[in-house]
Motif scaffolding. Structure first.
Motif, short mmCIF file in Angstrom:
data_model
loop_
_atom_site.label_atom_id
_atom_site.label_comp_id
_atom_site.label_asym_id
_atom_site.label_seq_id
_atom_site.Cartn_x
_atom_site.Cartn_y
_atom_site.Cartn_z
N LEU A 44 15.13 59.65 -11.48
CA LEU A 44 15.52 58.78 -10.38
C LEU A 44 16.45 57.67 -10.86
O LEU A 44 17.40 57.31 -10.16
CB LEU A 44 14.27 58.19 -9.71
CG LEU A 44 14.52 57.37 -8.45
CD1 LEU A 44 15.22 58.21 -7.39
CD2 LEU A 44 13.21 56.83 -7.92
N GLY A 48 19.75 57.61 -8.88
CA GLY A 48 19.51 56.67 -7.80
C GLY A 48 20.77 56.20 -7.10
O GLY A 48 20.85 56.17 -5.87
N ASP A 147 16.87 53.06 -9.86
CA ASP A 147 15.65 53.71 -9.39
C ASP A 147 15.01 52.94 -8.24
O ASP A 147 14.66 53.51 -7.21
CB ASP A 147 14.66 53.93 -10.54
CG ASP A 147 14.48 52.71 -11.42
OD1 ASP A 147 15.05 51.64 -11.12
OD2 ASP A 147 13.77 52.82 -12.43
N ALA A 150 17.17 52.95 -4.98
CA ALA A 150 17.04 54.21 -4.24
C ALA A 150 15.71 54.26 -3.50
O ALA A 150 15.65 54.67 -2.34
CB ALA A 150 17.18 55.40 -5.19
#
Length: 169
Positions: A44, A48, A147, A150
Motif C-alpha cells: 500500500l 498509495g 499508505d 490512500a
C-alpha cells in the motif's frame, strides 16, 4: 505524551523544551501503525499515491483554492508556525496548505491531483492549546504518507471503485 494528555484535558503546560532535532528514519518508521508494517502495508505504501491519482478527491475538498496565509485569521500565525516546526521535525515537505470551505476538523489530508492539507476555518478563529495544535499538525502531516493517504482518501465513496464489488457475488 504527557504534554498531549494535559492539552486534551485542558491543562496548561510549560513551554516546550528547546528546538527538537528532526526524527531519524528509524524513529519515523516507529510512528507507522503496526498493521502497515506488514507486506500488504508495504504494498500500500508503494501504490498509495497511484490509487489516489486514480480516484482523486472531488467536491468541496478538491475545489478549495484559498491558500493559507498568516493573515487568514488571528490564530493563523500559530498554525503556520506549528506546521513548519512539525514538518522540519518529521523531515517532510509541506503540501499545499488550503483553507477548507467550512469550520470542519482542524486538518484534513486529501489528494486532489496532488496531496493537500485543508485547514478548518474554526482553527484560525479560536485558539487551541499549543500542545493540542502540535498533536493535530503531526497527525495531519503523517497522514500524508502514501499508505495513510490512500486509506483516508479511498473510503469507497466512488461507486466506480473496483473493490466495491469484491468479493464477486
Amino acid at each position: 505524551m504527557r504534554e498531549i494528555a494535559d492539552a486534551l484535558d485542558g491543562l496548561e503546560t510549560p513551554a516546550p523544551r528547546g528546538q527538537r532535532p528532526p526524527l531519524t528514519s528509524d524513529e519515523r518508521a516507529g510512528l507507522r501503525h503496526p498493521g502497515l508494517r506488514t507486506p500488504s502495508g508495504e504494498l500500500l505504501a508503494c501504490t498509495g499515491i497511484a490509487l489516489c491519482r486514480l480516484f482523486p478527491a472531488e467536491g468541496r475538498a478538491a475545489g478549495s483554492s484559498e491558500l493559507l496565509r498568516a493573515t487568514a485569521g488571528p490564530c493563523a500565525p500559530a498554525v503556520l508556525d506549528a506546521l513548519h516546526t512539525a514538518a522540519r521535525m518529521l523531515d517532510v515537505h509541506l503540501p499545499e496548505l488550503v483553507l477548507a470551505e467550512d469550520d470542519g476538523p482542524p486538518f484534513t489530508a486529501v489528494h486532489a491531483g496532488h496531496p493537500r492539507l485543508l485547514v478548518g476555518r474554526l482553527l484560525l478563529r479560536e485558539p487551541m492549546p499549543l500542545p493540542e495544535l502540535r498533536f493535530h499538525v503531526g497527525r495531519a502531516l503523517l497522514s500524508l504518507s502514501p499508505d495513510l493517504l490512500a486509506l483516508r482518501a479511498l473510503k469507497g465513496a466512488s461507486s466506480s471503485a473496483p473493490w466495491r464489488c469484491w468479493p464477486p457475488c
